[in-house]
Design an enzyme around this catalytic site. Structure first.
Site, short mmCIF file in Angstrom:
data_model
loop_
_atom_site.label_atom_id
_atom_site.label_comp_id
_atom_site.label_asym_id
_atom_site.label_seq_id
_atom_site.Cartn_x
_atom_site.Cartn_y
_atom_site.Cartn_z
N ARG A 148 79.37 25.12 103.83
CA ARG A 148 78.79 26.41 104.18
C ARG A 148 77.35 26.40 103.68
NH1 ARG A 148 83.96 27.60 101.92
NH2 ARG A 148 85.40 28.49 103.47
N LYS A 172 84.90 29.61 98.62
CA LYS A 172 85.42 30.96 98.65
C LYS A 172 86.68 31.07 97.79
CE LYS A 172 83.67 32.57 103.12
NZ LYS A 172 84.03 33.14 104.43
N HIS A 240 75.72 27.35 110.40
CA HIS A 240 77.15 27.29 110.67
C HIS A 240 77.47 26.46 111.91
CE1 HIS A 240 80.13 29.12 108.14
NE2 HIS A 240 80.93 29.37 109.16
N ARG A 243 78.35 23.12 110.82
CA ARG A 243 79.70 23.12 110.22
C ARG A 243 80.76 23.06 111.31
NH1 ARG A 243 82.85 24.80 105.67
NH2 ARG A 243 84.39 26.43 106.13
N HIS A 266 89.35 25.74 104.04
CA HIS A 266 90.13 26.83 104.63
C HIS A 266 91.44 26.99 103.86
CE1 HIS A 266 88.05 26.36 108.83
NE2 HIS A 266 87.36 27.10 107.98
N TYR A 275 89.36 24.92 115.96
CA TYR A 275 88.58 23.77 116.43
C TYR A 275 89.38 22.90 117.38
CZ TYR A 275 85.47 25.28 112.77
OH TYR A 275 84.64 26.04 111.99
#
Length: 294
Positions: A148, A172, A240, A243, A266, A275
């Protein structure tokens, strides 16, 4: 009556410490609650006295004001978490959000670049001065790792092992992950570090400005826009985008989806599966073009 100021502070601490949510997510929840409290004040209903119909009236009002489905979904999640917290703290006895139905969110396939476009983007950066070499190193690392942008600009020397080509990221929800990268990114980082002049300021940050400050996400985004323009890429590109491209190119090359999930950080594989939809769309297109009965 509930002390809202104290309750909000306690709730934010709760979702950060006990739920492990990122600070930015917590701030978004706080912003959502502020809107909710304004509505409660307007309707002259104490927060602890809201019933299911009161909640749905609020959601209907903000939906009619033009709130997008994703924002509406987040507002609902904010209210769910907030009222769960009130239950846990024994500030209320019944939860008015229990039977809320989430809105249908239209699937959004992320923008991405082809391998050729990524190559054109990277090679268009003239490795001459310190700024250009830094930009090339950042882009190479971004595409090599799927970081990120916040993780990229906050990368410190203590987070990277250039000998082993690994970096450590705290993503995150304060989840740590190890990500490998290739020799291409390693070589450009080494070239940049040789050019990087000693400066006072953000010494531990790898990527800094000419003034020695940590590069901001806005500045990096601006640099990327200029690089894309010079490369002749007309797509709307953000950090992004690289990414997304990283993830899609790995999967189309045969990488295991759980490996990609781990690389991206994730928490759920369902997030990574978007994806695979990009590849499915390509497969469908090829089938339609070449199959005799399509």
């Amino acid at each position: 009556m509930i002390d809202l100021k104290k309750t909000i502070a306690d709730f934010i601490s709760y979702i950060i410490i006990e739920k492990g949510l990122a600070k930015n997510t917590a701030l978004a929840y706080k912003s959502d609650l502020s809107k909710f409290f304004v509505y409660a004040q307007k309707k002259n209903i104490a927060v602890e006295n809201f019933e299911h119909n009161d909640i749905t009236d609020f959601l209907w009002e903000i939906k009619n004001e033009g709130l997008k489905p994703r924002s509406l979904y987040r507002m609902m999640e904010t209210l769910r978490q907030f009222y769960k917290f009130l239950i846990v703290e024994e500030l209320i006895k019944t939860n008015p959000t229990v039977y809320l139905t989430a809105p249908k969110i239209p699937e959004h396939l992320p923008g991405m670049l082809s391998s050729e476009e990524v190559d054109a983007l990277l090679t268009s950066v003239s490795a001459t001065d310190e700024t250009n070499i830094r930009n090339r190193a950042m882009l190479e690392l971004l595409y090599a790792t799927g970081l990120r942008v916040s993780e990229l600009i906050n990368l410190k020397f203590s987070n990277i092992n250039l000998e082993e080509c690994f970096l450590k990221v705290l993503g995150k929800g304060s989840k740590e992950r190890l990500i490998p990268f290739g020799n291409k990114a390693k070589d450009f980082i080494n070239v940049y570090l040789k050019k990087r002049k000693p400066k006072s300021g953000e010494e531990d940050n790898i990527f800094i400005t000419r003034l020695g400050k940590k590069i901001s996400r806005i500045e990096f985004w601006r640099q990327l826009k200029n690089i894309a323009k010079n490369a002749g890429i007309v797509k709307n590109i953000t950090p992004h985008t690289l990414r997304h491209s990283f993830a899609s190119h790995l999967l189309s090359g045969g990488a295991d989806i759980r490996f990609v999930q781990e690389m991206l950080g994730h928490s759920s594989i369902s997030t990574t599966q978007i994806y695979t939809h990009l590849d499915n769309a390509k497969i469908k297109s090829q089938h339609k073009k070449f199959h005799p009965r399509s």
